[in-house]
Each structure stands twice: as structure tokens, then as C-alpha cells.
Design a protein around this motif. Structure first.
Motif, PDB file in Angstrom:
ATOM      1  N   HIS A  54       0.875  -1.178   0.000  1.00 27.85           N
ATOM      2  CA  HIS A  54       0.000   0.000   0.000  1.00 27.85           C
ATOM      3  C   HIS A  54       0.911   1.226   0.000  1.00 27.85           C
ATOM      4  O   HIS A  54       2.121   1.102   0.223  1.00 27.85           O
ATOM      5  CB  HIS A  54      -0.917   0.011   1.226  1.00 27.85           C
ATOM      6  CG  HIS A  54      -0.205   0.144   2.534  1.00 27.85           C
ATOM      7  ND1 HIS A  54       0.623  -0.847   3.033  1.00 27.85           N
ATOM      8  CD2 HIS A  54      -0.165   1.153   3.452  1.00 27.85           C
ATOM      9  CE1 HIS A  54       1.114  -0.459   4.202  1.00 27.85           C
ATOM     10  NE2 HIS A  54       0.666   0.749   4.468  1.00 27.85           N
ATOM     11  N   PRO A  55       0.375   2.430  -0.240  1.00 31.59           N
ATOM     12  CA  PRO A  55       1.204   3.629  -0.134  1.00 31.59           C
ATOM     13  C   PRO A  55       1.385   3.998   1.338  1.00 31.59           C
ATOM     14  O   PRO A  55       0.445   4.400   2.015  1.00 31.59           O
ATOM     15  CB  PRO A  55       0.390   4.698  -0.887  1.00 31.59           C
ATOM     16  CG  PRO A  55      -1.021   4.248  -0.760  1.00 31.59           C
ATOM     17  CD  PRO A  55      -0.993   2.741  -0.710  1.00 31.59           C
ATOM     18  N   ASP A  79      -5.611   0.128  -7.594  1.00 29.35           N
ATOM     19  CA  ASP A  79      -6.376   1.134  -6.861  1.00 29.35           C
ATOM     20  C   ASP A  79      -5.497   2.220  -6.264  1.00 29.35           C
ATOM     21  O   ASP A  79      -5.988   3.296  -5.918  1.00 29.35           O
ATOM     22  CB  ASP A  79      -7.176   0.466  -5.736  1.00 29.35           C
ATOM     23  CG  ASP A  79      -8.272  -0.446  -6.260  1.00 29.35           C
ATOM     24  OD1 ASP A  79      -8.731  -0.223  -7.396  1.00 29.35           O
ATOM     25  OD2 ASP A  79      -8.662  -1.387  -5.537  1.00 29.35           O
ATOM     26  N   LEU A  80      -4.202   1.946  -6.146  1.00 30.50           N
ATOM     27  CA  LEU A  80      -3.280   2.947  -5.600  1.00 30.50           C
ATOM     28  C   LEU A  80      -3.201   4.176  -6.500  1.00 30.50           C
ATOM     29  O   LEU A  80      -3.007   5.288  -6.034  1.00 30.50           O
ATOM     30  CB  LEU A  80      -1.904   2.309  -5.403  1.00 30.50           C
ATOM     31  CG  LEU A  80      -0.875   3.044  -4.567  1.00 30.50           C
ATOM     32  CD1 LEU A  80       0.083   2.041  -3.921  1.00 30.50           C
ATOM     33  CD2 LEU A  80      -0.057   4.032  -5.394  1.00 30.50           C
ATOM     34  N   GLY A  81      -3.359   3.978  -7.804  1.00 28.24           N
ATOM     35  CA  GLY A  81      -3.394   5.115  -8.722  1.00 28.24           C
ATOM     36  C   GLY A  81      -2.101   5.890  -8.784  1.00 28.24           C
ATOM     37  O   GLY A  81      -2.091   7.127  -8.752  1.00 28.24           O
ATOM     38  N   ALA A  82      -0.973   5.190  -8.902  1.00 29.05           N
ATOM     39  CA  ALA A  82       0.333   5.843  -8.874  1.00 29.05           C
ATOM     40  C   ALA A  82       0.570   6.697 -10.115  1.00 29.05           C
ATOM     41  O   ALA A  82       0.000   6.456 -11.181  1.00 29.05           O
ATOM     42  CB  ALA A  82       1.429   4.787  -8.759  1.00 29.05           C
ATOM     43  N   ALA A 147      -5.851  11.763   2.185  1.00 32.15           N
ATOM     44  CA  ALA A 147      -4.656  11.540   1.368  1.00 32.15           C
ATOM     45  C   ALA A 147      -4.830  10.316   0.489  1.00 32.15           C
ATOM     46  O   ALA A 147      -5.588   9.406   0.806  1.00 32.15           O
ATOM     47  CB  ALA A 147      -3.425  11.367   2.262  1.00 32.15           C
ATOM     48  N   GLY A 148      -4.082  10.300  -0.620  1.00 35.86           N
ATOM     49  CA  GLY A 148      -4.076   9.150  -1.504  1.00 35.86           C
ATOM     50  C   GLY A 148      -5.014   9.300  -2.673  1.00 35.86           C
ATOM     51  O   GLY A 148      -5.898  10.159  -2.698  1.00 35.86           O
ATOM     52  N   ASN A 149      -4.811   8.454  -3.672  1.00 37.71           N
ATOM     53  CA  ASN A 149      -5.687   8.450  -4.837  1.00 37.71           C
ATOM     54  C   ASN A 149      -7.107   8.075  -4.437  1.00 37.71           C
ATOM     55  O   ASN A 149      -8.081   8.635  -4.930  1.00 37.71           O
ATOM     56  CB  ASN A 149      -5.165   7.444  -5.871  1.00 37.71           C
ATOM     57  CG  ASN A 149      -6.058   7.331  -7.084  1.00 37.71           C
ATOM     58  OD1 ASN A 149      -6.276   8.310  -7.775  1.00 37.71           O
ATOM     59  ND2 ASN A 149      -6.568   6.139  -7.343  1.00 37.71           N
TER      60      ASN A 149
END
Length: 442
Positions: A54-55, A79-82, A147-149
Motif C-alpha cells: 500500500h502507499p 487502486d493505488l493510482g500511482a 490523502a491518496g488516490n
């Protein structure tokens, strides 16, 4: 299948290398990738995959640097969408590292994009559970609201964690080894064991999350009394999602000056004894003299993301170690200057008369900077003003200035930082660090 666990104690972080037949995968790497390169070379192995569960919120990863320096693809959930190039790695997908089959389970709960990495060979199974399943606990669900995508509310993630624990591990054997990303001391959970690994069978027996309970009971337990969230956590989630800079080139940009002084926000990393003997006015003492000290956590709790600051070190050759520690949480870009002191520009800290304080406690304003959960277990001084250290800089106006001020925590490390914060913003009032003398009052 050979598994190597790497530990970074100040952040209670575990990362991993899996080696088989000359190939190696790295899982949840910390900011400095050199130890993984050394391990690969020692085992005549080529790094062919770097996997992120995970991020991460509490540290910056070296996944992008490893990819650029070795050519190994980065694998994590889509799903992390980096923002960088990566290979989607979700349930139903697998890769081979040597003769090891490595597959993904989507295990949301700590974050909506969390996966568990399942490694299998010759009937043996190892689970790299990231921040989903810890030894004795599960990951906190309250770090992805901003935070995060993919963002998610804590209630929603807590319910996802219940479903994950109920369903995602049920078909895996009791003998599966469990390797988490954190141990005791991490702020990514609240009751982590000091053990660095377990088996799934042991967790089914001893981990509260696996005990029969309703979703409502599970969620209530998980959300209750989670530790504070340092201000840098959301920043690190986004840094990891975007892709961090190369560590070596990033810290090389920070200038060094000897025997000088500076204004602005100053973090003095020297031992408290040296700091109290002489420091620049307005500086904050966050000690980094011990390899096990929680320097990174408190730096990221006291100093805000993207807030410029300078660092005072004891001697010039301390710079590399200090900047690497700062970079563990991605703060190296904020460092304007690293310096050693011009001794003619320093001031001393006030020295406490402990006997006078014991005799006349009402003549002082006592500030308790422990966390809320610690204060809830009992105050050491009935009339103490309670302001957790991570809120202290923004709460200075709450502290009366009509008496000398005494600052305490539970053991001494935090009180040094807290005293220096109040001292840096208080004129004409003496500020004292109770330090380890708090033991006289417990």
C-alpha cells in the motif's frame, strides 16, 4: 524460498527480501535501498520485482529508486493510482520469483488499496501482510480520509477491515507464516506485539480481530483509542503515490555551513545536555543521538510538511546520517541548511531548582505534553495543563505566562522538545524541563 526481514527500529518498520534460484523480490522497502542491493549481491540474485502492499503513511519508500536502478518492475494494486509506471497486482494475479509463486490478495481496511502478498513454494506459504494484519492486532483505519488516490472514512475502512479478516484469510493454512510491515512502537496500529512474525494459526487463536464478534463490535474496538496521527502521514502517502526522488541525489542538494547561525525554524538534533548548555535562540531540540530514538516520528509531528527548517548538528560528519533520517519521512527537501554552531551566538536553557519546585509546586505552571491516551490513564500533577507535543506549537497561546513554566512527559525525551518549543516562543518567562526527574513524581 529464503526470506530476509530487515528492521528499521525508529519507525518499527519491517521490509523483506524473498530469494529463490537467483531471483529476488523486495517488499515494502524503506527509503535507502542499499541493504537490499547488498543482500542481492551476497546471494548472487537479481532483483526482479519490488512490491508495495500500500502507499505507506509513516515512511517514504524506495520502490521507484529500485525500479530505476535495477529495472525491476513495481507491483501494487491498481487502486493505488500511482503517477509512475507500475504493474497492477491485485487478486487473481501472480508472478514468479525463481520457483516461488507470488500472488496478491486485496485486503482493504488499513487503506482502500492494501494488498497482502502470498508467497508459495513446495507446500510452504508466507504472507506479507503490510499494515493489514499485524502480530496481535490489525492496522488502523483512520489515515486515508484526506490523502491518496482513494480516500475513505475511518468507519468505512473499519468495516472493510472486518470483511477482510473474516473472509480473505479463511482459505489459507494455519501454518502460513505472517510477516507484517510493522512491529511494536509503530503508530500504524495501537496494540502491536513485539514479535516480528507469527503464523496464521497463532493469529487466529490470539489476535483479537479473529475472535467471534459482530461487525459493530469489531468496528467499535478498532476505532477506539487509536494513537495520534503525525502531521506528515498524509504527506508521505501522497509522496509514495507520486514516486519519491532518488535518496542520494535528493540529500546531496542540502548545503552545509560550519560555525554559523541562522534565523527561522531551527531543529537542533544534538543531545539535550549540549543543547541546554548552548543553542541558537528559537531552536527546537529533537534529539537524534540514538539509533533507536523516535526522531523521525517527532520531527514529522512537530514540523509540518513543506515547512522550511534548518538543522543544527554537533560535528560535520553527522550530516549524512541526519539527512538520511530526515529523508526517511521525505522531509529532506524542506531543509534549507545543515550547520554547526557559532558558539558566540548561543543562549543557555534555564536550570530547574528541583527542590523549590517540590516545595512550592503552585508557584509553577505545569505543562503535560504526553499523548491523550497517556493522560487518560492518570495525571502526575492535578493542575497540569495538558497539551500533547504534536499540538504544542499551535497551542502556545493556551499557556499562561504569569509563572515559571515546567514541562514534563513520561520519561524525558519529549519534554526536551516541548520545553524548547515553549522557550522559543516565550519572552521574559522561565521555562524548565523536568526531564527524567518526572520519576520522582510517579
Amino acid at each position: 524460498m529464503e526470506i530476509k526481514q530487515f528492521e528499521y527500529k525508529p519507525l518499527a518498520h519491517y521490509s523483506y527480501a524473498i530469494v529463490d534460484n537467483g531471483e529476488m523480490a523486495v517488499i515494502d522497502p524503506e527509503r535507502n535501498p542499499m541493504q537490499y542491493y547488498v543482500y542481492a549481491q551476497e546471494h548472487n540474485a537479481k532483483i526482479v520485482a519490488v512490491i508495495e502492499t500500500h502507499p505507506h503513511a509513516d515512511f517514504v519508500s524506495s520502490h521507484l529508486q529500485i525500479h530505476k536502478e535495477t529495472g525491476a518492475p513495481i507491483y501494487h494494486s491498481k487502486d493505488l493510482g500511482a503517477d509512475y509506471e507500475y504493474e497492477p497486482f491485485d487478486e487473481g494475479q501472480s508472478i514468479m520469483v525463481g520457483d516461488i509463486k507470488i500472488s496478491a490478495l486485496n485486503t482493504p481496511g488499513h487503506s482502500p488499496d492494501s494488498i497482502t502478498v502470498v508467497a508459495e513454494k513446495d507446500g510452504k506459504t508466507a504472507l506479507f501482510t503490510g499494515d493489514t494484519l499485524f502480530i496481535g492486532d490489525v492496522g488502523r483505519p483512520d489515515l486515508r480520509e484526506k490523502a491518496g488516490n482513494m480516500t475513505a472514512k475511518r468507519q468505512e475502512l473499519a468495516e472493510m477491515m472486518y470483511d477482510t479478516i473474516q473472509n480473505k484469510f479463511k482459505d489459507l493454512p494455519d501454518g502460513a507464516l505472517v510477516y507484517p510491515a510493522h512491529g511494536a512502537g509503530s503508530l500504524c496500529g495501537k496494540n502491536l506485539s513485539s514479535d516480528n512474525s507469527s503464523t496464521l494459526g497463532n493469529e487466529r487463536m490470539g489476535n483479537w480481530a479473529f475472535k467471534p464478534q459482530s461487525k459493530e463490535e469489531f468496528v467499535d474496538t478498532l476505532l477506539d483509542s487509536q494513537p495520534f496521527i503525525p502531521s506528515y502521514f498524509g504527506f508521505d502517502v501522497d509522496t509514495n503515490r507520486r514516486g519519491p526522488e532518488n535518496l542520494r541525489t535528493s540529500i546531496a542538494k542540502v548545503p552545509l555551513q560550519l560555525n554559523t547561525s541562522i534565523n527561522g525554524l531551527i531543529v537542533d538534533v544534538r543531545d539535550e545536555t549540549e543543547f541546554k548548555k548552548g543553542h541558537l535562540p528559537g531552536s527546537i531540540n529533537i534529539m537524534a543521538v540514538s539509533e533507536d530514538s523516535k526522531f523521525e516520528t517527532w520531527l514529522g509531528a512537530i514540523v509540518n510538511p513543506e515547512e522550511p527548517f534548518s538543522i543544527v548538528i554537533k560535528k560535520p560528519d553527522d550530516i549524512e546520517n541526519i539527512l538520511e533520517r530526515v529523508a526517511k519521512i521525505g522531509y529532506e527537501k524542506q531543509v534549507k541548511l545543515v550547520l554547526t554552531l557559532d558558539e558566540t551566538a548561543v543562549v543557555e536553557s534555564d536550570k530547574l531548582d528541583l527542590t523549590d519546585f517540590k516545595t512550592n509546586p503552585d508557584s509553577y505552571t505545569v505543562v503535560d505534553i504526553r499523548n491523550d491516551s497517556e493522560v487518560a490513564e492518570g495525571k502526575f500533577f492535578e493542575n497540569a495543563l495538558t497539551i500533547p507535543l504534536n499540538h504544542l506549537r499551535s497551542s502556545l497561546s493556551q499557556i499562561p505566562k504569569d509563572k515559571p513554566i515546567i514541562v514534563h512527559c513520561a520519561g524525558g525525551y519529549r519534554s526536551t522538545a516541548g520545553t524548547s518549543i515553549i522557550e522559543s516562543n516565550t519572552d521574559n518567562v522561565q521555562v524548565y524541563d523536568l526531564g527524567e526527574n518526572i520519576k520522582d513524581f510517579i
